[in-house]
Scaffold this motif. Structure first.
Motif, mmCIF file in Angstrom:
data_model
loop_
_atom_site.group_PDB
_atom_site.id
_atom_site.type_symbol
_atom_site.label_atom_id
_atom_site.label_comp_id
_atom_site.label_asym_id
_atom_site.label_seq_id
_atom_site.Cartn_x
_atom_site.Cartn_y
_atom_site.Cartn_z
ATOM 1 N N CYS A 100 36.488 48.686 42.259
ATOM 2 C CA CYS A 100 37.190 48.989 43.518
ATOM 3 C C CYS A 100 38.690 48.746 43.381
ATOM 4 O O CYS A 100 39.505 49.537 43.881
ATOM 5 C CB CYS A 100 36.617 48.146 44.647
ATOM 6 S SG CYS A 100 34.978 48.666 45.216
ATOM 7 N N GLU A 101 39.058 47.661 42.709
ATOM 8 C CA GLU A 101 40.479 47.382 42.489
ATOM 9 C C GLU A 101 41.117 48.500 41.671
ATOM 10 O O GLU A 101 42.225 48.960 41.976
ATOM 11 C CB GLU A 101 40.633 46.036 41.778
ATOM 12 C CG GLU A 101 40.309 44.839 42.656
ATOM 13 C CD GLU A 101 40.424 43.521 41.898
ATOM 14 O OE1 GLU A 101 40.946 42.546 42.466
ATOM 15 O OE2 GLU A 101 39.964 43.469 40.736
ATOM 16 N N GLY A 104 41.392 51.794 43.776
ATOM 17 C CA GLY A 104 42.183 51.734 45.003
ATOM 18 C C GLY A 104 41.343 51.666 46.267
ATOM 19 O O GLY A 104 41.839 51.950 47.364
ATOM 20 N N LYS A 106 40.220 49.469 48.846
ATOM 21 C CA LYS A 106 40.677 48.134 49.218
ATOM 22 C C LYS A 106 39.681 47.369 50.098
ATOM 23 O O LYS A 106 39.544 46.155 49.973
ATOM 24 C CB LYS A 106 42.018 48.239 49.963
ATOM 25 C CG LYS A 106 43.146 48.768 49.115
ATOM 26 C CD LYS A 106 43.496 47.803 47.980
ATOM 27 C CE LYS A 106 44.097 46.500 48.482
ATOM 28 N NZ LYS A 106 44.439 45.582 47.381
ATOM 29 N N ARG A 107 39.009 48.075 50.975
ATOM 30 C CA ARG A 107 38.205 47.369 51.979
ATOM 31 C C ARG A 107 36.783 47.146 51.481
ATOM 32 O O ARG A 107 36.096 48.085 51.077
ATOM 33 C CB ARG A 107 38.199 48.155 53.285
ATOM 34 C CG ARG A 107 37.786 47.339 54.499
ATOM 35 C CD ARG A 107 38.171 48.042 55.777
ATOM 36 N NE ARG A 107 39.623 48.218 55.872
ATOM 37 C CZ ARG A 107 40.223 48.964 56.778
ATOM 38 N NH1 ARG A 107 39.498 49.618 57.671
ATOM 39 N NH2 ARG A 107 41.532 49.070 56.806
ATOM 40 N N SER A 139 41.777 41.089 44.726
ATOM 41 C CA SER A 139 42.903 41.565 45.541
ATOM 42 C C SER A 139 42.435 42.441 46.696
ATOM 43 O O SER A 139 43.269 43.012 47.409
ATOM 44 C CB SER A 139 43.875 42.361 44.657
ATOM 45 O OG SER A 139 43.225 43.504 44.116
ATOM 46 N N LEU A 140 41.129 42.567 46.894
ATOM 47 C CA LEU A 140 40.582 43.440 47.925
ATOM 48 C C LEU A 140 40.755 42.831 49.317
ATOM 49 O O LEU A 140 40.915 41.615 49.470
ATOM 50 C CB LEU A 140 39.094 43.692 47.662
ATOM 51 C CG LEU A 140 38.727 44.306 46.302
ATOM 52 C CD1 LEU A 140 37.216 44.426 46.159
ATOM 53 C CD2 LEU A 140 39.391 45.666 46.126
ATOM 54 N N ASP A 141 40.712 43.694 50.318
ATOM 55 C CA ASP A 141 40.673 43.231 51.708
ATOM 56 C C ASP A 141 39.205 42.974 52.053
ATOM 57 O O ASP A 141 38.513 43.803 52.625
ATOM 58 C CB ASP A 141 41.256 44.298 52.648
ATOM 59 C CG ASP A 141 42.740 44.501 52.426
ATOM 60 O OD1 ASP A 141 43.391 43.574 51.910
ATOM 61 O OD2 ASP A 141 43.241 45.598 52.736
#
Length: 430
Positions: A100-101, A104, A106-107, A139-141
């Motif tokens: 996912c990082e 891109g 993010k959520r 670094s994900l939300d």
């Protein structure tokens, strides 16, 4: 948004998928076996992949094209054939976070469990805790949701077992258990929806539990009343009896089944299911449903009562069928001489009689063993029906005295075919 939901066909995952679709999102569900999910929820797109094959970011990357967010609802209770808890809930998830990082996306919403920790007592909780810790360091939300005991209109796993306990006649045996906090299935789905839509502060961990804890006895009693059944007596049995029963569930797990009665479930019950509802209540501005409101979704119709009372019948049917056919085959082998005499009297040559007796015994043993293995159970049940009907026909043709009692062969062999048909019918029931 375009949202990927690993484990989108389980109890929690299917509720989340429904909530996402109702909110207008495009949903892609992912899992090892999605045939039923495609039929049940055709509005979603379904990808068939085993998480044990997705333990690297490179393996996940093609699945994240055109994905805006991920809600992970995948999980397995305990190791078994084709199931590796640490791989499914930890290694595959860490790889997904990394993918996912890179892509891109993010959520990320992680469905974990109250009590998850890298140093928890059970592999299930440790694997969830390791994944949660890795997600926190990404670094994900991210948002981590940790439900308590999930109850709702659908019964699956532990909630199905509670239905069965609540419907027992006479008395209900219960293990010694600390307090338990429940959560409504629709509250879990609604909170996951709020998290993925950024209506909750991200990079937070929320326990999804009701404000007040209850004893296991109170939960079962309330569920029994909701099913429309009169009060029952509760019995406190020694812990070793429950451990023995749940170890039998472990044995079934080794044969490919996924019963709720496994030692991981018992260990979780014995350690309690608790959590802190305060952070989510503050973020939501309200508390989640309490037990009486949760049980309103359960329903007390004939359908629920039938399900509850028949739930424990499935393993009894499987065990009865397996032992019946195994013993039939073994008796045929040890009493082969007597069976051969019967056939030779009916006109068969000694060699042909021996062949029929030996072949029939081997077929019985293979079918009896096959019914115990989850993967071969449907084929074995079908074979049992066919062989039983063949026995009926052969007995009627080659044993004339049975014609004097037309019901004889049916009363002796047809129940086996009926049980096999029932087993075949409930083969996909959880």
């Amino acid at each position: 948004m375009r949202i990927l939901v690993p484990g989108g066909y389980g109890l929690i995952g299917s509720a989340i998928v429904s909530a996402l679709l109702a909110a207008g999102h495009e949903v892609t569900g992912l899992g090892r076996s999605v045939g039923q999910a495609r039929l049940r929820e055709p509005r979603a797109r379904w990808l068939q992949h085993d998480l044990q094959d997705l333990v690297s970011a490179e393996a996940w990357r093609p699945l994240l094209d055109d994905v805006d967010a991920v809600i992970n609802a995948a999980g397995v209770l305990q190791d078994g054939p084709g199931d590796d808890v640490m791989v499914t809930q930890s290694l595959a998830m860490v790889a997904l976070f990394e993918a996912c990082e890179q892509a891109g996306v993010k959520r990320f919403v992680q469905i974990s469990a109250v009590g998850a920790s890298p140093d928890a007592a059970t592999v299930f909780m440790r694997s969830k805790g390791i994944a949660d810790e890795a997600l926190e360091g990404s670094s994900l939300d991210w948002t981590i949701l940790r439900p308590g005991l999930v109850l709702g209109s659908s019964a699956y796993g532990g909630s199905a077992l509670l239905h069965a306990l609540a419907s027992l006649p006479g008395f209900i045996p219960l293990p010694p258990a600390p307090s338990i906090r429940s959560v409504a299935l629709d509250d879990v789905a609604a909170t996951a929806l709020a998290a993925v839509e950024a209506r909750l502060p991200h990079r937070r961990i929320y326990d999804l539990v009701e404000d007040r804890a209850h004893s296991l006895r109170d939960i079962v009693a309330a569920l029994r009343a909701r099913l429309g059944l009169p009060p029952a007596r509760f019995a406190r049995w020694p812990l070793w009896i429950f451990r023995l029963g749940f170890c039998l569930g472990d044995l079934a797990g080794l044969l490919g089944w996924r019963p709720p009665m496994r030692t991981t479930s018992l260990d979780q019950i014995l350690s309690g299911i608790d959590g802190d509802p305060t952070p989510l209540g503050a973020a939501n501005g309200r508390s989640l449903k309490a037990l009486p409101e949760i049980l309103e979704a359960v329903g007390g119709t004939v359908r629920e009562r039938w399900f509850a009372r028949l739930f424990l019948l499935k393993p009894v049917i499987i065990a009865t069928l397996g032992l019946f056919w195994l013993l039939s085959g073994l008796i045929g082998l040890f009493a082969a001489d007597q069976a051969e005499v019967v056939l030779t009297i009916r006109g068969f040559s000694p060699a042909m009689a021996a062949l029929f007796v030996l072949g029939g015994a081997i077929v019985d043993i293979l079918l009896g063993a096959g019914i115990f293995w989850r993967r071969t159970m449907p084929a074995a049940a079908t074979g049992m029906i066919g062989v039983t009907l063949a026995y009926l026909l052969a007995g009627s043709l080659f044993t004339p005295d049975l014609w004097l009692d037309p019901l004889g062969p049916f009363l002796k062999t047809l129940p086996a075919a009926v049980l096999a048909l029932v087993a075949l019918t409930i083969k996909d029931a959880r």
